[in-house]
Design an enzyme around this catalytic site. Structure first.
Site, PDB file in Angstrom:
ATOM      1  N   TYR A 131       0.486  -1.302  -0.308  1.00  9.02           N
ATOM      2  CA  TYR A 131       0.319   0.209  -0.100  1.00  9.02           C
ATOM      3  C   TYR A 131       0.669   1.182   0.076  1.00  9.02           C
ATOM      4  CZ  TYR A 131      -4.850   2.350   0.334  1.00  9.02           C
ATOM      5  OH  TYR A 131      -5.664   3.546   0.514  1.00  9.02           O
ATOM      6  N   ARG A 138       1.268  -7.041   6.099  1.00  8.74           N
ATOM      7  CA  ARG A 138       1.443  -7.568   6.905  1.00  8.74           C
ATOM      8  C   ARG A 138       0.502  -6.830   8.644  1.00  8.74           C
ATOM      9  NH1 ARG A 138       8.563  -8.087   7.001  1.00  8.74           N
ATOM     10  NH2 ARG A 138       8.527  -9.108   5.940  1.00  8.74           N
ATOM     11  N   HIS A 154       6.015  -4.205 -13.314  1.00 11.10           N
ATOM     12  CA  HIS A 154       7.065  -3.905 -13.379  1.00 11.10           C
ATOM     13  C   HIS A 154       7.824  -5.368 -13.844  1.00 11.10           C
ATOM     14  CE1 HIS A 154      11.255  -2.642 -14.305  1.00 11.10           C
ATOM     15  NE2 HIS A 154      11.448  -2.585 -13.291  1.00 11.10           N
ATOM     16  N   ASP A 191      12.467   0.163 -18.862  1.00  9.69           N
ATOM     17  CA  ASP A 191      12.881   1.416 -18.250  1.00  9.69           C
ATOM     18  C   ASP A 191      13.572   1.827 -17.150  1.00  9.69           C
ATOM     19  OD1 ASP A 191      10.546   2.453 -16.228  1.00  9.69           O
ATOM     20  OD2 ASP A 191      11.394   1.100 -14.753  1.00  9.69           O
ATOM     21  N   GLU A 221      15.957   5.270 -16.507  1.00  3.75           N
ATOM     22  CA  GLU A 221      16.120   5.387 -15.511  1.00  3.75           C
ATOM     23  C   GLU A 221      17.429   5.921 -15.121  1.00  3.75           C
ATOM     24  OE1 GLU A 221      12.796   3.252 -13.077  1.00  3.75           O
ATOM     25  OE2 GLU A 221      14.289   2.245 -12.606  1.00  3.75           O
TER      26      GLU A 221
END
Length: 350
Positions: free
Chosen positions: A26, A49, A109, A192, A196
């Site tokens: 989250y 958790r 990803h 990707d 980066e």
């Protein structure tokens, strides 16, 4: 060959009828995926958790929260939104033993699938929906009736239904309002990482800080140097985002354009270095170096974080940014970002 792009008309949310989606994590992407899917009518459970600081935060948003294994056990789709270095361990401990037969695995990803750190059995559909923007923007754009574009891919399609599921997920995320571009796990992962390392972070960050050093070491005011090598960057990027590099160039003076065309900072040697970096990404050298360091407690990563935590241009950056009146006008967005940083700064099952 033209890219394949899908929009809202190309996906059907009824694919999720009678199905539950588990969002693991989250953090930046996790909160956006969970909230957007929930608001699109999808049955969502968040896996965390029990001791995670994010449990109460997710519950405050009206989401169902369960321990990771329990969330996985009741889900038909499991979206893993954890940092790359933690995914394999969580998959082995909590996901694989609890995964329903035929349940789909989803990623934002391709790192762990592409480099083989996670190897799902062939009976599980595997797809990717990768937003081209940070999670708080994915959420903000959805709430505004817009969307952040995504790239989508299917790695395993045992039942022939994975593409409709993948596109339905992208639609529920709000991404098909902007568009979804078809790719592969390999292409997404390698491009990707390259972007980066060589342009967006490893390129621009170092270029700006070095430019600041050159000007201040030559005796120019730090405040002026900051404006010239960093502050104006956003304006040029906004122009380029609207109309490409040509619009950014045409919006500048002839003097600026001539200096652009004749600059000798970026050379063929730079291109060779970029090609070397790409090779390390393609052959797995970079992934192995990163994952080995993480497995050892991340000593190199932590040392680098500390080394680069005080860029020289930030000796004046905070003071100057506080002076800009438009920053006060955008305080709401700033507060949202600070709240995000404080509550869900890392996308992991804590």
């Amino acid at each position: 060959m033209a890219a394949t792009i899908w929009y809202e008309k190309d996906a059907d949310l009824s694919v999720f009828d009678g199905k539950k989606v588990a969002i693991l994590g989250y953090g930046s992407q996790g909160h956006a995926h969970a909230l957007n899917l929930r608001d699109s009518g999808v049955d969502v459970v968040v896996g965390l958790r029990p001791t995670s600081k994010s449990v109460e935060f997710a519950k405050e948003q009206g989401l169902e929260v369960k321990p990771v294994g329990e969330a996985v056990a009741e889900a038909d789709v499991v979206m893993i939104l954890l940092p790359d270095q933690y995914q394999a361990a969580v998959y082995k401990k909590d996901v694989e033993p609890n995964l329903k037969p035929g349940a789909a695995l989803a990623f934002a990803h391709g790192f762990n699938i592409h480099y083989g750190y996670i190897k799902p059995s062939e009976d599980h559909p595997v797809f990717m929906v990768a937003p081209k923007g940070p999670g708080h923007i994915v959420r903000r754009e959805y709430a505004a009736g817009r969307g952040v574009p995504v790239v989508v891919a299917v790695e395993q399609d045992p039942d022939g239904k994975t593409w409709p599921l993948c596109l339905a997920y992208a639609k529920a995320l709000g991404a098909l309002r902007a568009g979804a571009i078809k790719t592969t796990f390999t292409e997404e992962t390698e491009t990707d990482l390259f972007g980066e390392q060589d342009v967006l972070m490893g390129g621009i960050n170092h270029l700006c800080d070095l430019g600041f050093d050159v000007l201040t070491e030559a005796g120019y005011q730090p405040e002026i140097a900051y404006f010239e090598v960093f502050h104006e960057l956003k304006m040029l990027v906004d122009l380029a985002n609207e109309g490409g590099l040509n619009k950014a160039r045409w919006s500048c003076s002839d003097t600026a354009q001539y200096g652009d065309y004749t600059s000798t900072v970026i050379t063929e040697e730079t291109k060779k270095r970029m090609q070397y970096q790409l090779k390390r990404i393609q052959d797995g050298s970079f992934a192995k170096e990163f994952m080995d360091d993480q497995a050892a407690g991340a000593p190199k990563f932590k040392k680098l974080q500390e080394e680069y935590s005080h860029p020289h241009l930030e000796t004046v950056g905070p003071k100057l940014r506080a002076m800009f009146s438009w920053n006060n006008a955008e305080a709401k967005d700033k507060d949202e970002t600070e709240s995000f940083n404080g509550k869900i700064a890392r996308t992991q099952v804590q």
